[in-house]
Scaffold this motif. Sequence first.
Motif, PDB file in Angstrom:
ATOM      1  N   VAL A   1       0.857  -1.182   0.000  1.00 56.53           N
ATOM      2  CA  VAL A   1       0.000   0.000   0.000  1.00 56.53           C
ATOM      3  C   VAL A   1       0.891   1.229   0.000  1.00 56.53           C
ATOM      4  CG1 VAL A   1      -1.763   1.301   1.258  1.00 56.53           C
ATOM      5  CG2 VAL A   1      -1.852  -1.213   1.209  1.00 56.53           C
TER       6      VAL A   1
ATOM      7  N   SER B   1      -4.519   5.800   3.699  1.00 55.44           N
ATOM      8  CA  SER B   1      -3.737   4.566   3.827  1.00 55.44           C
ATOM      9  C   SER B   1      -4.402   3.624   4.820  1.00 55.44           C
ATOM     10  CB  SER B   1      -2.308   4.874   4.283  1.00 55.44           C
ATOM     11  OG  SER B   1      -1.616   5.660   3.344  1.00 55.44           O
TER      12      SER B   1
ATOM     13  N   PHE C   1      -5.911  -0.204   4.357  1.00 57.51           N
ATOM     14  CA  PHE C   1      -5.449  -1.312   5.192  1.00 57.51           C
ATOM     15  C   PHE C   1      -6.614  -1.991   5.910  1.00 57.51           C
ATOM     16  CE2 PHE C   1      -1.014   0.488   5.277  1.00 57.51           C
ATOM     17  CZ  PHE C   1      -0.399  -0.657   4.803  1.00 57.51           C
TER      18      PHE C   1
ATOM     19  N   ARG D   1      -7.550  -5.846   5.390  1.00 60.30           N
ATOM     20  CA  ARG D   1      -7.422  -6.763   6.525  1.00 60.30           C
ATOM     21  C   ARG D   1      -8.756  -7.420   6.842  1.00 60.30           C
ATOM     22  NH1 ARG D   1      -3.163  -8.979   7.258  1.00 60.30           N
ATOM     23  NH2 ARG D   1      -1.850  -7.293   8.008  1.00 60.30           N
TER      24      ARG D   1
ATOM     25  N   LEU E   1       0.420  -7.715   4.221  1.00 59.82           N
ATOM     26  CA  LEU E   1       0.186  -6.319   3.861  1.00 59.82           C
ATOM     27  C   LEU E   1       1.395  -5.484   4.261  1.00 59.82           C
ATOM     28  CD1 LEU E   1      -3.494  -5.825   5.122  1.00 59.82           C
ATOM     29  CD2 LEU E   1      -2.726  -6.535   2.848  1.00 59.82           C
TER      30      LEU E   1
ATOM     31  N   GLN F   1       3.210  -1.477   4.068  1.00 60.72           N
ATOM     32  CA  GLN F   1       3.094  -0.055   3.765  1.00 60.72           C
ATOM     33  C   GLN F   1       4.401   0.425   3.146  1.00 60.72           C
ATOM     34  OE1 GLN F   1       2.373   2.667   7.055  1.00 60.72           O
ATOM     35  NE2 GLN F   1       1.521   4.208   5.681  1.00 60.72           N
TER      36      GLN F   1
ATOM     37  N   THR G   1      -1.299   2.690  11.429  1.00 54.97           N
ATOM     38  CA  THR G   1      -0.891   2.013  10.192  1.00 54.97           C
ATOM     39  C   THR G   1       0.136   0.928  10.480  1.00 54.97           C
ATOM     40  OG1 THR G   1       0.863   3.620   9.674  1.00 54.97           O
ATOM     41  CG2 THR G   1      -1.340   4.067   8.795  1.00 54.97           C
TER      42      THR G   1
ATOM     43  N   ALA H   1      -0.277  -3.034   9.409  1.00 55.81           N
ATOM     44  CA  ALA H   1       0.638  -3.514   8.368  1.00 55.81           C
ATOM     45  C   ALA H   1       1.604  -4.541   8.948  1.00 55.81           C
ATOM     46  CB  ALA H   1       1.416  -2.348   7.767  1.00 55.81           C
TER      47      ALA H   1
END
Length: 255
Positions: free
Chosen positions: A35, A46, A50, A54, A62, A64, A76, A80
């Motif tokens: 991402v 962002s 996510f 998720r 995942l 970032q 975040t 992540a």
Amino acid sequence: MSFDWSEFEHVTKVDPAKRLPESIDVLRHTDAVIVGGSDGVTEENSLAVFERLRAEFPDLPLVQEPYRSAHVSKRTVEVADAVFVPAVYNGDKTNFVEKHVGFFTELARKSEDVTGSGLPFVGSVLASKGRELVAELADGVVGEGYVVQNPDSKVAGLTNVEEHYTPEQVAGAALATESFYGFPIFYIEYSGRYGGPEDVSAAAPFLDETALLYGGGIGSRAQTDEILDAGADAVVVGDCFHEDTERFLETVPTT
């Protein structure tokens, strides 16, 4: 999170500033999602991406990939599995050493938005427990050796890339990534244009422990196979996920 790149061949890059397809069910066919983007990306959009990813794919790795530290927060980082930070070799120094020092400086200065409230401070620097939490956060940050090979792309403009590397220079950058910098990822980025297998073939012999990723212009299974056959560990597909999910499915390798 430690990634076993031997199990990954297809990675999707999702730009939080772009509209997601109405259905993102096609992502069940990818191995991981990055991402990130450069234009219009915020912590808020962002995080929204996510959270949706998720919720729909709880076991999908995942990552970032922030362009600046303002995109990263405690929330975040919690959602992540890792944070990838590019080191653009053929950009200017602002996008290499200065960017990374600045990134970690901002992490050290952030308080509630990264590490939670109630932490002890000494001046503007986190002390004691605060430093430990920032160090824990930094452990999730992964450096990427990065070569931008499309000088006309937006990312090239943002990182001040004026010329692409020759295959020989790409090979040297790959060798430096693994042997000198010790980054676990080397990324060849053509950003919207298919660059073919030449750079991948040049880099692959110099990478044993470092994963080799290629991104840019992948729009068919034939292109995916060509890049993987040249020695890449995985292709990164972005534009066609946002623009045409049927074409996106055509980029997934057959196994």
